[in-house]
Design an enzyme around this catalytic site. Structure first.
Site, PDB file in Angstrom:
ATOM      1  N   TYR A  88       0.888  -1.236  -0.082  1.00 39.93           N
ATOM      2  CA  TYR A  88      -0.293   0.065  -0.113  1.00 39.93           C
ATOM      3  C   TYR A  88       0.959   1.280  -0.192  1.00 39.93           C
ATOM      4  CZ  TYR A  88      -3.941   2.881   1.558  1.00 39.93           C
ATOM      5  OH  TYR A  88      -5.226   3.684   1.594  1.00 39.93           O
ATOM      6  N   ARG A 142      -6.405  10.239 -10.429  1.00 35.48           N
ATOM      7  CA  ARG A 142      -5.634  11.111  -9.389  1.00 35.48           C
ATOM      8  C   ARG A 142      -5.274  10.038  -8.365  1.00 35.48           C
ATOM      9  NH1 ARG A 142      -5.816  10.280  -4.425  1.00 35.48           N
ATOM     10  NH2 ARG A 142      -7.762  11.210  -3.516  1.00 35.48           N
ATOM     11  N   LYS A 160      -5.839  -1.866  -2.264  1.00 34.48           N
ATOM     12  CA  LYS A 160      -6.876  -1.835  -1.389  1.00 34.48           C
ATOM     13  C   LYS A 160      -7.592  -3.123  -1.207  1.00 34.48           C
ATOM     14  CE  LYS A 160      -6.977   2.896  -1.224  1.00 34.48           C
ATOM     15  NZ  LYS A 160      -7.226   4.065   0.011  1.00 34.48           N
ATOM     16  N   GLU A 231     -12.374   4.779  -6.161  1.00 36.26           N
ATOM     17  CA  GLU A 231     -11.224   5.208  -5.581  1.00 36.26           C
ATOM     18  C   GLU A 231     -10.345   6.024  -6.501  1.00 36.26           C
ATOM     19  OE1 GLU A 231     -10.043   4.070  -2.420  1.00 36.26           O
ATOM     20  OE2 GLU A 231      -8.409   5.335  -2.873  1.00 36.26           O
ATOM     21  N   ASP A 232      -9.710   7.213  -6.108  1.00 35.37           N
ATOM     22  CA  ASP A 232      -9.034   8.013  -6.726  1.00 35.37           C
ATOM     23  C   ASP A 232      -9.558   8.477  -8.142  1.00 35.37           C
ATOM     24  OD1 ASP A 232      -7.362   7.736  -4.554  1.00 35.37           O
ATOM     25  OD2 ASP A 232      -5.507   6.593  -5.338  1.00 35.37           O
ATOM     26  N   ASP A 254     -13.977   6.292  -1.266  1.00 36.50           N
ATOM     27  CA  ASP A 254     -13.262   6.309  -0.102  1.00 36.50           C
ATOM     28  C   ASP A 254     -12.467   7.486   0.136  1.00 36.50           C
ATOM     29  OD1 ASP A 254     -11.607   4.565   1.555  1.00 36.50           O
ATOM     30  OD2 ASP A 254      -9.985   4.481   0.054  1.00 36.50           O
ATOM     31  N   ASP A 255     -11.985   8.260  -0.969  1.00 36.81           N
ATOM     32  CA  ASP A 255     -11.278   9.569  -0.610  1.00 36.81           C
ATOM     33  C   ASP A 255     -12.092  10.435  -0.060  1.00 36.81           C
ATOM     34  OD1 ASP A 255      -8.847   8.644  -2.181  1.00 36.81           O
ATOM     35  OD2 ASP A 255     -10.031   8.504  -3.830  1.00 36.81           O
ATOM     36  N   ASN A 401      -0.557  11.632   0.278  1.00 42.44           N
ATOM     37  CA  ASN A 401       0.117  10.361   0.209  1.00 42.44           C
ATOM     38  C   ASN A 401       0.739  10.651  -1.386  1.00 42.44           C
ATOM     39  OD1 ASN A 401      -0.671   9.006   2.360  1.00 42.44           O
ATOM     40  ND2 ASN A 401      -2.679   8.854   1.613  1.00 42.44           N
TER      41      ASN A 401
HETATM   42  N1  LIG Z   1      -4.630  10.129   4.248  1.00 46.13           N
HETATM   43  C1  LIG Z   1      -5.790   9.473   3.563  1.00 46.13           C
HETATM   44  O1  LIG Z   1      -6.228   8.637   3.928  1.00 46.13           O
HETATM   45  C2  LIG Z   1      -5.937  10.051   2.269  1.00 46.13           C
HETATM   46  C3  LIG Z   1      -5.137  10.990   1.743  1.00 46.13           C
HETATM   47  N2  LIG Z   1      -5.358  11.611   0.432  1.00 46.13           N
HETATM   48  C4  LIG Z   1      -4.432  12.266  -0.046  1.00 46.13           C
HETATM   49  O2  LIG Z   1      -4.748  13.945  -0.080  1.00 46.13           O
HETATM   50  C5  LIG Z   1      -4.232  14.420  -1.162  1.00 46.13           C
HETATM   51  C6  LIG Z   1      -5.240  15.261  -1.892  1.00 46.13           C
HETATM   52  O3  LIG Z   1      -6.456  14.457  -2.667  1.00 46.13           O
HETATM   53  P1  LIG Z   1      -7.336  15.120  -3.338  1.00 46.13           P
HETATM   54  O4  LIG Z   1      -8.380  16.153  -2.523  1.00 46.13           O
HETATM   55  O5  LIG Z   1      -8.494  14.233  -3.833  1.00 46.13           O
HETATM   56  O6  LIG Z   1      -6.545  15.665  -4.407  1.00 46.13           O
HETATM   57  P2  LIG Z   1      -7.165  17.340  -5.405  1.00 46.13           P
HETATM   58  O7  LIG Z   1      -5.784  17.238  -6.338  1.00 46.13           O
HETATM   59  O8  LIG Z   1      -8.271  17.264  -5.598  1.00 46.13           O
HETATM   60  O9  LIG Z   1      -6.869  18.353  -4.043  1.00 46.13           O
HETATM   61  C7  LIG Z   1      -5.726  19.088  -3.890  1.00 46.13           C
HETATM   62  C8  LIG Z   1      -6.000  20.446  -3.213  1.00 46.13           C
HETATM   63  O10 LIG Z   1      -4.940  20.811  -2.753  1.00 46.13           O
HETATM   64  C9  LIG Z   1      -4.886  22.445  -3.166  1.00 46.13           C
HETATM   65  N3  LIG Z   1      -3.499  22.646  -3.624  1.00 46.13           N
HETATM   66  C10 LIG Z   1      -2.734  22.357  -4.482  1.00 46.13           C
HETATM   67  N4  LIG Z   1      -1.608  23.088  -4.181  1.00 46.13           N
HETATM   68  C11 LIG Z   1      -1.830  23.972  -3.375  1.00 46.13           C
HETATM   69  C12 LIG Z   1      -0.958  25.002  -2.800  1.00 46.13           C
HETATM   70  N5  LIG Z   1       0.423  25.265  -3.444  1.00 46.13           N
HETATM   71  N6  LIG Z   1      -1.468  25.594  -1.827  1.00 46.13           N
HETATM   72  C13 LIG Z   1      -2.475  25.327  -1.195  1.00 46.13           C
HETATM   73  N7  LIG Z   1      -3.396  24.444  -1.622  1.00 46.13           N
HETATM   74  C14 LIG Z   1      -3.052  23.715  -2.596  1.00 46.13           C
HETATM   75  C15 LIG Z   1      -5.658  22.258  -4.501  1.00 46.13           C
HETATM   76  O11 LIG Z   1      -6.068  23.324  -4.967  1.00 46.13           O
HETATM   77  P3  LIG Z   1      -7.025  23.761  -6.128  1.00 46.13           P
HETATM   78  O12 LIG Z   1      -8.309  23.240  -5.430  1.00 46.13           O
HETATM   79  O13 LIG Z   1      -7.067  25.323  -6.268  1.00 46.13           O
HETATM   80  O14 LIG Z   1      -6.613  23.180  -7.101  1.00 46.13           O
HETATM   81  C16 LIG Z   1      -6.753  21.279  -4.079  1.00 46.13           C
HETATM   82  O15 LIG Z   1      -7.769  21.925  -3.328  1.00 46.13           O
HETATM   83  C17 LIG Z   1      -3.731  13.312  -2.081  1.00 46.13           C
HETATM   84  O16 LIG Z   1      -2.230  13.425  -1.730  1.00 46.13           O
HETATM   85  C18 LIG Z   1      -4.082  12.183  -1.579  1.00 46.13           C
HETATM   86  O17 LIG Z   1      -3.111  11.140  -1.624  1.00 46.13           O
HETATM   87  C19 LIG Z   1      -6.384  11.189  -0.037  1.00 46.13           C
HETATM   88  C20 LIG Z   1      -7.405  10.332   0.414  1.00 46.13           C
HETATM   89  C21 LIG Z   1      -6.899   9.623   1.695  1.00 46.13           C
HETATM   90  C1  LIG Z   2      -5.111   6.838   0.918  1.00 48.39           C
HETATM   91  C2  LIG Z   2      -5.736   7.132  -0.134  1.00 48.39           C
HETATM   92  O1  LIG Z   2      -6.926   6.604  -0.516  1.00 48.39           O
HETATM   93  C3  LIG Z   2      -5.239   8.157  -1.184  1.00 48.39           C
HETATM   94  O2  LIG Z   2      -4.418   8.838  -0.728  1.00 48.39           O
HETATM   95  O3  LIG Z   2      -5.868   8.527  -1.980  1.00 48.39           O
HETATM   96 MG   LIG Z   3      -7.484   7.464  -2.428  1.00 49.42          MG
END
Ligand SMILES: NC(=O)C1=CN([C@@H]2O[C@H](COP(=O)(O)OP(=O)(O)OC[C@H]3O[C@@H](n4cnc5c(N)ncnc54)[C@H](OP(=O)(O)O)[C@@H]3O)[C@@H](O)[C@H]2O)C=CC1
Ligand SMILES: CC(=O)C(=O)O
Ligand SMILES: [Mg+2]
Length: 543
Positions: A88, A142, A160, A231-232, A254-255, A401
């Site tokens: 993972y 993504r 997963k 997912e993603d 999941d996200d 991540n």
């Molecule tokens: N720990 C866990 O279980 C999980 C972790 N994640 C992680 O979360 C992260 C985001 O996922 P997701 O939300 O789907 O992805 P997105 O790409 O949709 O979201 C990223 C966000 O970060 C913002 N961003 C990008 N650059 C900057 C910056 N320089 N300053 C401030 N904000 C910024 C983006 O802004 P804008 O909207 O303007 O583009 C957007 O709102 C990934 O790395 C993923 O791996 C996801 C799911 C589960």
């Molecule tokens: C953990 C997870 O689902 C993610 O980073 O997208």
């Molecule tokens: Mg995910």
């Protein structure tokens, strides 16, 4: 048993071994005379440790899983904290990026927009379709924080599902990894002669939605007992398809929901510790989300819903939350916002954009800082020190991540808060001996939630996954700490206890499904809690 699958892009016939039933006894003479299972487990671990690179360990474990699934899952359960970073995050991220190069055999289903009109027949290629109970479906757009990986997203679905099997005892043969191929916008892959997916840019949302409608309908026909985990998907499509299908089919994202549940759980335990130190009541917390995509907004929604459960009005709850995106603080006077951000946009600020994180911290004065931005190192020393100056026990969760995209390391968070930080990250960090005291990072990753949420949903035979079921999974996890774990200041239980945790979560999820009237296995209603827990445990597959 051995089955045959033909990937849609290939004329070749590939073999895929399934982990069905107990391991077959090889005929006398086909194994060495003194092959002992206990000793063989030691041999497998030795082979695993002999690999220098994590990606080689990943490949070794993939082969072990194919050749001897019982041994793979047995070792997985015994060495959970050593195996999860390989099967993972973070290593699965590299496995995705290199999927087209390291590809050996099909392990899941590929459905593309070119299959429109005949998706039913593609799904019927799946060998054990009457067994199917859970599918992790990605479109690769993504993957973790690594961007649009196209068809290379397949290992995230596989990874997963391995955790479903290990963590909740879902039967291996009832899992289906699926990757949807709508093209990719990543030029590097389009130019790569080894890339395995369709070689064009992503199709428009309208076309994608037509295919998604057919796909979801045909999935429900081919696999009537199936729960689907999205997912993603990129954030726009993540919200679009969750809303479109959530009342029609048993599906969750999941996200958005799994992440919301796991982070809420860690927040509840962190807020309890921070309240004990500062006397601060829950309704005075100020939570800043650095990143406002599917994950950031998913967590914000889950926290909102918890705050209202705790007695705050919707308005009071919403006021506890601030979002930051790539343009800085999200506020309504900034101009037109994406729909998923609009609800949380601040209405109490109308000045010029605030873009620098330090300025935002000074303005918001958060008690908790959540990173879901994919911006590696965004929580600088100055940002962490500001959090420490604002709070006796600052809550800092860099959740992006894989590990290389984490907003800060555990070491920096500990160092720059003088060991005061209440910490959880998306990918694992090692524990730290800080001034003679062992400090343990939490892993705020949805892997704690989806196995139990999935198992509970399957056992309840739910017709849809309600918000209350997701909430129940979160509270079930928050309440699963042992006294010893609480005393060690942990925010999440030790991952080695995942089976026990998943069983408890499943039970809570079943009860929530019953209360929401979305359960179809109504016989479970008359069971007492101990009976239901025993039932859940009895349904877990054991290697
Ligand atoms: N720990 C866990 O279980 C999980 C972790 N994640 C992680 O979360 C992260 C985001 O996922 P997701 O939300 O789907 O992805 P997105 O790409 O949709 O979201 C990223 C966000 O970060 C913002 N961003 C990008 N650059 C900057 C910056 N320089 N300053 C401030 N904000 C910024 C983006 O802004 P804008 O909207 O303007 O583009 C957007 O709102 C990934 O790395 C993923 O791996 C996801 C799911 C589960
Ligand atoms: C953990 C997870 O689902 C993610 O980073 O997208
Ligand atoms: Mg995910």
């Amino acid at each position: 048993m051995t089955i045959v699958l033909t990937p849609y892009w290939s004329n070749g016939v590939q073999k895929l071994k399934m982990a069905a039933g107990p391991p077959p006894k090889p005929a006398h003479g086909l194994t060495p005379p003194t092959l002992d299972e206990q000793v063989h487990a030691v041999r497998c671990m030795k082979q695993f440790h002999s690999k220098d690179k994590d990606i080689e360990k990943y490949i070794y474990l993939s082969m072990l899983k194919e050749q001897d699934p019982h041994m793979f899952y047995r070792l997985c359960l015994q060495h959970m904290s050593e195996f999860t970073p390989i099967i993972y995050t973070p290593t699965v991220g590299q496995a995705c990026q290199e999927y087209s190069h390291n590809y050996r055999r099909p392990e899941g289903l590929f459905v593309s927009h070119k299959d429109k009109g005949k998706i039913a027949s593609v799904l019927r290629s799946w060998p054990k379709f009457d067994e199917a109970r859970i599918s992790v479906v990605t479109d690769g757009s993504r993957i973790l924080g690594l961007g649009d990986l196209g068809i290379n997203g397949m290992p995230i679905s596989i990874g997963k599902l391995s955790l479903y099997i290990a963590g909740a005892g879902i039967r291996p043969e009832s899992t289906i990894p699926i990757t949807l191929d709508f093209g990719t916008n990543t030029q590097k892959y389009l130019d790569d002669p080894l890339y395995l997916g369709l070689r064009h840019k992503r199709v428009a949302t309208e076309e994608m939605t037509e295919v998604m409608d057919e796909f979801m309908y045909e999935m429900s026909v081919a696999f009537p007992k199936l729960l689907v985990q999205f997912e993603d998907f990129s954030t726009d499509h993540a919200f679009l398809y969750l809303e479109r299908y959530r009342n029609q089919y048993p599906v969750f994202n999941d996200d958005i929901q799994g992440t919301g549940a796991v982070v809420l759980s860690g927040f509840i335990n962190a807020a309890r510790l921070s309240s004990a130190a500062s006397g601060r009541p829950l309704n005075t917390h100020r939570i800043l989300f650095f990143g406002a995509g599917s994950a950031g907004v998913g967590v914000a929604m889950q926290l909102m819903s918890f705050f209202t459960l705790e007695g705050m009005s919707e308005q009071e709850a919403r006021e506890r939350i601030w979002l930051v995106d790539s343009q800085g603080l999200v506020y309504s006077a900034r101009g037109k916002l994406a729909e998923h951000k609009d609800y949380f946009a601040r209405r109490d600020y109308a000045g010029p954009p605030i873009t620098d994180l330090l300025d935002i911290l000074e303005y918001v004065k958060p008690t908790a800082l959540m990173g879901l931005s994919t911006m590696s190192g965004a929580f600088t020393r100055a940002a962490i020190e500001t959090m420490a100056a604002l709070n006796p026990l600052p809550i800092i969760f860099p959740l992006s991540n894989p590990v290389k995209l984490s907003e800060c390391t555990f070491e920096d968070a500990v160092k720059y808060t003088n060991g005061k930080v209440l910490f959880a990250s998306g990918s694992p960090f090692p524990e730290i001996n800080y001034q003679g005291r062992m400090l343990y990072p939490g892993q705020g990753n949805n892997m704690y939630i989806f196995p139990g949420l999935g198992l509970g949903s399957i056992l309840a035979r739910c017709s849809s996954v309600s918000d209350s079921m997701v909430e129940a999974s979160s509270l079930g996890l928050a309440n699963s700490l042992t006294q010893e774990e609480e005393e060690a200041g942990l925010l999440y239980p030790q991952i080695e206890r995942i089976r026990e945790i998943s069983a408890g979560i499943s039970m809570q999820v079943i009860r929530a499904a019953q209360a929401a009237n979305v359960d179809r296995h109504v016989e479970l209603r008359s069971m007492s809690d101990p009976e239901l827990l025993a039932f859940v445990n009895s349904k877990m597959w054991n290697p």
